[in-house]
Design a protein around this motif. Structure first.
Motif, PDB file in Angstrom:
ATOM      1  N   THR A  61       0.813  -1.217   0.000  1.00 40.10           N
ATOM      2  CA  THR A  61       0.000   0.000   0.000  1.00 40.10           C
ATOM      3  C   THR A  61       0.846   1.266   0.000  1.00 40.10           C
ATOM      4  OG1 THR A  61      -1.707  -1.195   1.213  1.00 40.10           O
ATOM      5  CG2 THR A  61      -1.858   1.199   1.194  1.00 40.10           C
ATOM      6  N   THR A  62       1.980   1.252   0.691  1.00 38.22           N
ATOM      7  CA  THR A  62       2.827   2.447   0.764  1.00 38.22           C
ATOM      8  C   THR A  62       3.348   2.843  -0.614  1.00 38.22           C
ATOM      9  OG1 THR A  62       3.480   1.747   2.975  1.00 38.22           O
ATOM     10  CG2 THR A  62       4.770   3.502   1.993  1.00 38.22           C
ATOM     11  N   ASN A  63       3.413   1.880  -1.527  1.00 36.53           N
ATOM     12  CA  ASN A  63       3.810   2.210  -2.895  1.00 36.53           C
ATOM     13  C   ASN A  63       2.956   3.339  -3.456  1.00 36.53           C
ATOM     14  OD1 ASN A  63       5.632   0.170  -2.735  1.00 36.53           O
ATOM     15  ND2 ASN A  63       4.645  -1.187  -4.201  1.00 36.53           N
ATOM     16  N   THR A  64       1.641   3.217  -3.254  1.00 34.14           N
ATOM     17  CA  THR A  64       0.713   4.227  -3.766  1.00 34.14           C
ATOM     18  C   THR A  64       0.926   5.576  -3.083  1.00 34.14           C
ATOM     19  OG1 THR A  64      -0.916   2.467  -4.145  1.00 34.14           O
ATOM     20  CG2 THR A  64      -1.724   4.734  -4.173  1.00 34.14           C
ATOM     21  N   ILE A  65       1.169   5.524  -1.768  1.00 30.90           N
ATOM     22  CA  ILE A  65       1.360   6.771  -1.018  1.00 30.90           C
ATOM     23  C   ILE A  65       2.626   7.492  -1.466  1.00 30.90           C
ATOM     24  CG2 ILE A  65       1.730   7.741   1.285  1.00 30.90           C
ATOM     25  CD1 ILE A  65       0.033   5.439   2.391  1.00 30.90           C
ATOM     26  N   ILE A  66       3.729   6.755  -1.576  1.00 21.66           N
ATOM     27  CA  ILE A  66       4.994   7.363  -2.017  1.00 21.66           C
ATOM     28  C   ILE A  66       4.843   7.921  -3.426  1.00 21.66           C
ATOM     29  CG2 ILE A  66       7.387   6.874  -2.661  1.00 21.66           C
ATOM     30  CD1 ILE A  66       7.505   4.912  -0.335  1.00 21.66           C
TER      31      ILE A  66
END
Length: 450
Positions: free
Chosen positions: A236-241
């Protein structure tokens, strides 16, 4: 073959198809609305919606606290003990209420301090409302009892209503904000219905739980929770970054391909995981040898099926993106092709990690491997996303999953637990596993025609 021998197979099949129906409702029904909604709101708003969903995932993670695994395992080991079921149910319920309070406080603070959230407060609030459903949705209880068919029908009807309402209410670009609100409300309806049903069906008696008991439970299950956090760090952090270092359109292109991959993942791999976890857990409970044998038998089918699915996705990628999202999303085609074999890698990682390591109480080793993978994934994601946008984010996720799955296999191999045996991929062995399932299906068809 006796009915006694086919009973576990019948139960497994029933749970698998019930979970598949749930996942169809959750992920495939939105496919009916996606071609319309994506064209109405456009890539920019589509990216904003998915960016908010990615951030709220962390609050969901805190509330769930890995109970979908640990509570399922506890219920599976006490299926016939009504008093123990009520005790576990009460502990989980009050623990989730406590965690909801903490998450709500953190959410309010971030809503006013993070610029990207403050700029679209209403959207983030509507997205966060879904977190309330996590407290009352006892999926873990149904999974542990290996009885998910009742919930599947109710969930399907609720999501069907949600899908129709989405088509009715989103008419113009400014209506994009209604999408997370309708999603959250539908999840609360499903959660409330399944909560009431669980209390009645399993005769659950809710008892007050002290703060000390809640803290004790959270401390005991912390390793699985930390493992879930680190898994989220490289997914999920991929999308945030990507949202921080690139534009909303980059987020839209990445999440467009990612969503299709996750639909395949949740429609096939996730039902297998949730239905197999208590089934394989019982086998490991009897002996490690029996549990390993079960995983060995299942591995060839999942590998073959997900590999064929990956090939199909690669071939059909341009057509799928054009059909579901429209010409404005053509750049998502390369994302979908990069990620086409992720379901196969995730399925193997699930067999090695969740089905084997967790059932064998290798929680610390599982955590360490996923933590190392997360560190590598974050480094890859930041570097590649900044340089290549959505394509870089896709490569970062693929490489991270390959590393984690390979590391789990190496660790189990070092422990002399061999889960991949080429003999199980031969036609003769495949037929030996398929035969009980065929026998159960034949019995059901025969009963239906008499």
């Amino acid at each position: 073959m006796s009915s006694k021998n086919t009973k576990p197979v019948a139960s497994l099949m029933k749970n698998f198809f019930s979970l598949s129906l749930v996942q169809f409702a959750n992920n495939c029904l939105p496919l009916l609305t996606m071609p319309v909604i994506a064209r109405i709101i456009g890539p920019d708003k589509f990216g904003v919606i998915n960016f908010s969903a990615a951030i709220v995932t962390y609050f969901s993670l805190l509330i769930n606290y890995g109970f979908d695994l640990t509570a399922t395992r506890a219920i599976a080991q006490s299926r016939d003990n009504a008093e123990e079921r009520s005790r576990i149910f009460s502990n989980i319920l009050f623990a989730k209420i406590f965690l909801l309070g903490i998450s709500l406080l953190i959410f309010i603070i971030t809503l006013y301090t993070v610029p990207q959230m403050a700029a679209d407060k209403t959207l983030f609030i509507y997205t966060y409302i879904a977190c309330f459903s996590l407290v009352i949705t006892p999926n873990w209880l149904y999974q542990g009892m290996q009885e998910l068919h009742q919930m599947a029908i109710f969930n399907f009807i609720s999501k069907l209503i949600f899908t129709i309402s989405l088509l009715l209410f989103i008419r113009q670009r400014e209506d994009y904000i209604l999408q997370p609100l309708l999603t959250s409300l539908s999840q609360i309806v499903v959660g409330l219905g399944s909560f009431i049903w669980a209390l009645r069906k399993y005769k659950i008696k809710i008892h007050p739980v002290s703060f000390n008991k809640v803290f004790e439970l959270l401390w005991t299950e912390k390793m699985i929770f930390f493992s879930m956090i680190v898994v989220t760090l490289y997914t999920t952090t991929n999308t945030i970054i990507l949202g921080f270092v690139q534009t909303n359109k980059d987020v839209a292109f990445y999440t467009a391909g990612w969503k299709l991959i996750m639909i395949i993942q949740t429609f096939v791999s996730l039902p297998l995981r949730l239905s197999l976890f208590p089934f394989i857990g019982e086998s490991f409970g009897r002996s490690q040898t029996e549990g390993v044998a079960k995983v060995k038998q299942i591995t060839p089918f999942i590998t073959i099926f997900t590999t064929l699915a990956g090939i199909a996705i690669w071939i059909l990628a341009p057509w799928l993106i054009e059909l579901l999202y429209g010409s404005e999303f053509r750049q998502a085609t390369i994302v979908l092709r990069i990620l086409c074999f992720v379901p196969m890698i995730l399925a193997l990682g699930d067999l090695f990690g969740i089905q084997t390591m967790i059932n064998l109480k290798m929680d610390k080793a599982f955590f360490r491997i996923t933590l190392l993978g997360s560190v590598i994934g974050l480094a890859l994601n930041y570097s590649l996303s900044k340089q290549m946008g959505a394509e870089g984010t896709s490569w970062a996720w693929l490489l991270t999953e390959i590393f984690i799955t390979a590391a789990m296999w190496v660790y189990l191999h070092f422990k002399e637990i061999y889960l991949i045996d080429i003999n199980y991929f031969k036609y003769k062995y495949l037929m030996e596993v398929v035969r009980p399932f065929y026998y159960v299906l034949k019995q059901k068809v025969y009963k239906g025609t008499t």
